[in-house]
Write a protein that holds these residues in place. Sequence first.
Motif, short mmCIF file in Angstrom:
data_model
loop_
_atom_site.label_atom_id
_atom_site.label_comp_id
_atom_site.label_asym_id
_atom_site.label_seq_id
_atom_site.Cartn_x
_atom_site.Cartn_y
_atom_site.Cartn_z
N LEU A 42 -6.18 -1.45 1.32
CA LEU A 42 -6.73 -2.80 1.21
C LEU A 42 -7.90 -2.92 2.17
N ALA A 46 -8.63 -4.10 -3.20
CA ALA A 46 -7.80 -2.90 -3.10
C ALA A 46 -8.52 -1.68 -3.66
N VAL A 48 0.85 -1.19 0.00
CA VAL A 48 0.00 0.00 0.00
C VAL A 48 0.88 1.24 0.00
#
Length: 86
Positions: free
Chosen positions: A20, A33, A11
């Motif tokens: 996420l 996501a 991320v």
Amino acid sequence: MEIGRQHFPEVGSPDGPTGLFVHEFDAGYLVHASWPTPEDPTAPPSSPGGSNVAISKENGDVTFLPNFPPAEAVELYHRFYRPSDS
């Protein structure tokens, strides 16, 4: 989340998701996501496709599903998932 995290770029990394998310459903967990808004929304994506990850509550099987909204991905999971023999 830890199992799902293994199947996505980190991320905040370059070309990585902005976050996420886990969606729990009767038979498992759907990890999906969010992605940054492209600078030019009319340009084709830099990396087409993408997927959701479903993790079985029963045995931990990981199944890759198309990048559909959660309800549609879960429906597809129910239609096609078959547990592993292990």
